[in-house]
Design a protein around this motif. Structure first.
Motif, PDB file in Angstrom:
ATOM      1  N   UNK A  43       2.505   4.435  -9.437  1.00 45.73           N
ATOM      2  CA  UNK A  43       2.634   5.410  -8.518  1.00 45.73           C
ATOM      3  C   UNK A  43       1.656   5.669  -7.392  1.00 45.73           C
ATOM      4  N   UNK A  44       0.384   5.720  -7.834  1.00 44.25           N
ATOM      5  CA  UNK A  44      -0.807   5.846  -6.848  1.00 44.25           C
ATOM      6  C   UNK A  44      -1.008   4.718  -5.940  1.00 44.25           C
ATOM      7  N   UNK A  45      -0.613   3.511  -6.423  1.00 45.18           N
ATOM      8  CA  UNK A  45      -0.683   2.323  -5.421  1.00 45.18           C
ATOM      9  C   UNK A  45       0.485   2.246  -4.515  1.00 45.18           C
ATOM     10  N   UNK A  46       1.601   2.527  -4.927  1.00 44.12           N
ATOM     11  CA  UNK A  46       2.721   2.844  -4.007  1.00 44.12           C
ATOM     12  C   UNK A  46       2.604   3.812  -3.036  1.00 44.12           C
ATOM     13  N   UNK A  47       1.958   4.884  -3.228  1.00 42.99           N
ATOM     14  CA  UNK A  47       1.704   5.966  -2.360  1.00 42.99           C
ATOM     15  C   UNK A  47       1.158   5.514  -1.312  1.00 42.99           C
ATOM     16  N   UNK A  48      -0.249   4.824  -1.739  1.00 39.60           N
ATOM     17  CA  UNK A  48      -1.245   4.075  -0.771  1.00 39.60           C
ATOM     18  C   UNK A  48      -0.625   3.047   0.096  1.00 39.60           C
ATOM     19  N   UNK A  49       0.322   2.199  -0.585  1.00 41.60           N
ATOM     20  CA  UNK A  49       0.950   1.280   0.093  1.00 41.60           C
ATOM     21  C   UNK A  49       1.839   1.991   1.366  1.00 41.60           C
ATOM     22  N   UNK A  50       2.435   3.047   0.965  1.00 37.16           N
ATOM     23  CA  UNK A  50       3.473   3.678   2.008  1.00 37.16           C
ATOM     24  C   UNK A  50       2.370   4.202   2.993  1.00 37.16           C
ATOM     25  N   UNK A  54       2.668   2.805   6.889  1.00 44.06           N
ATOM     26  CA  UNK A  54       3.217   3.859   8.132  1.00 44.06           C
ATOM     27  C   UNK A  54       2.151   3.737   9.031  1.00 44.06           C
ATOM     28  N   UNK A  55       0.781   3.527   8.824  1.00 45.00           N
ATOM     29  CA  UNK A  55      -0.014   3.495   9.938  1.00 45.00           C
ATOM     30  C   UNK A  55       0.094   2.263  10.584  1.00 45.00           C
ATOM     31  N   UNK A  56       0.358   1.060   9.979  1.00 45.57           N
ATOM     32  CA  UNK A  56       0.562  -0.377  10.478  1.00 45.57           C
ATOM     33  C   UNK A  56       1.875  -0.285  11.541  1.00 45.57           C
ATOM     34  N   UNK A  57       2.750   0.385  11.205  1.00 46.71           N
ATOM     35  CA  UNK A  57       3.895   0.802  11.950  1.00 46.71           C
ATOM     36  C   UNK A  57       3.486   1.458  13.249  1.00 46.71           C
ATOM     37  N   UNK A  58       2.596   2.397  13.083  1.00 45.17           N
ATOM     38  CA  UNK A  58       2.149   3.101  14.283  1.00 45.17           C
ATOM     39  C   UNK A  58       1.337   2.247  15.563  1.00 45.17           C
ATOM     40  N   UNK A  59       0.730   0.977  14.734  1.00 51.45           N
ATOM     41  CA  UNK A  59      -0.112  -0.016  15.696  1.00 51.45           C
ATOM     42  C   UNK A  59       1.107  -0.957  16.154  1.00 51.45           C
ATOM     43  N   UNK A  61       3.091  -0.742  18.400  1.00 53.65           N
ATOM     44  CA  UNK A  61       3.592  -0.819  19.916  1.00 53.65           C
ATOM     45  C   UNK A  61       2.521  -1.802  20.609  1.00 53.65           C
ATOM     46  N   UNK A  62       1.189  -2.331  20.126  1.00 49.36           N
ATOM     47  CA  UNK A  62       0.355  -3.008  20.725  1.00 49.36           C
ATOM     48  C   UNK A  62      -0.100  -4.198  19.803  1.00 49.36           C
ATOM     49  N   UNK A  63       0.364  -4.213  18.501  1.00 47.06           N
ATOM     50  CA  UNK A  63      -0.056  -5.462  17.664  1.00 47.06           C
ATOM     51  C   UNK A  63       1.011  -5.805  16.749  1.00 47.06           C
ATOM     52  N   UNK A  64       1.244  -7.030  16.599  1.00 45.95           N
ATOM     53  CA  UNK A  64       1.958  -7.571  15.296  1.00 45.95           C
ATOM     54  C   UNK A  64       1.018  -7.425  13.966  1.00 45.95           C
ATOM     55  N   UNK A  65       1.597  -7.014  13.035  1.00 44.10           N
ATOM     56  CA  UNK A  65       0.436  -6.942  11.844  1.00 44.10           C
ATOM     57  C   UNK A  65       1.349  -7.689  10.772  1.00 44.10           C
TER      58      UNK A  65
END
Length: 102
Positions: A43-50, A54-59, A61-65
Motif C-alpha cells: 500500500x505504501x509503495x503504491x501510494x508513492x508510485x501514484x 502524477x509528477x511525471x504526468x505534469x512533466x 508538456x516538455x519531456x517524455x518520461x
C-alpha cells in the motif's frame, strides 16, 4: 501498467496491474507457492508510485518520461538506508505474530 514480480522462495515470475494493487494491496501473492507480501508495504509503495506518476504526468508538456527499475538497483542503492532495524521501517525479516500462527 504492469508490475513484474519474482518470488524469492520459488523463483516464480508473475505480473499484476498497478491499478489493481492500488485498490487491493493484498493481491501480491505468489501463484506458485502462496508467499505473500505485506499489504502495508505494498500500500505504501503504491501510494508513492501514484505520486511519482502524477509528477511525471505534469512533466509531459516538455519531456517524455520512461521509468525502468531492476531488482539489483533496489538492493544496492537502498540497502544501507532501510536495513529493517529502524522502528519506523515498513519491512522486517521477522514474521508477524499472525503469520506465525498459520
Amino acid at each position: 501498467m504492469n508490475i513484474s514480480f519474482q518470488c524469492v522462495s520459488c523463483e516464480a515470475d508473475f505480473e499484476l496491474e498497478a491499478m489493481d494493487l492500488m485498490k487491493d494491496p493484498a493481491l501480491v501473492i505468489c501463484p506458485n507457492c502462496g508467499a505473500k507480501a505485506d499489504a502495508g508495504v505494498v500500500e505504501s509503495a503504491m501510494a508513492s508510485l501514484d505520486e511519482v506518476l502524477t509528477q511525471f504526468a505534469r512533466m509531459q508538456r516538455r519531456f517524455r518520461v520512461g521509468l525502468s527499475l531492476e531488482p539489483d538497483e533496489l538492493s544496492d542503492e537502498l540497502a544501507d538506508r532501510y536495513d529493517g532495524e529502524d522502528e519506523d521501517s515498513l519491512w522486517s525479516d521477522e514474521p508477524d505474530e499472525e503469520d506465525e500462527e498459520e
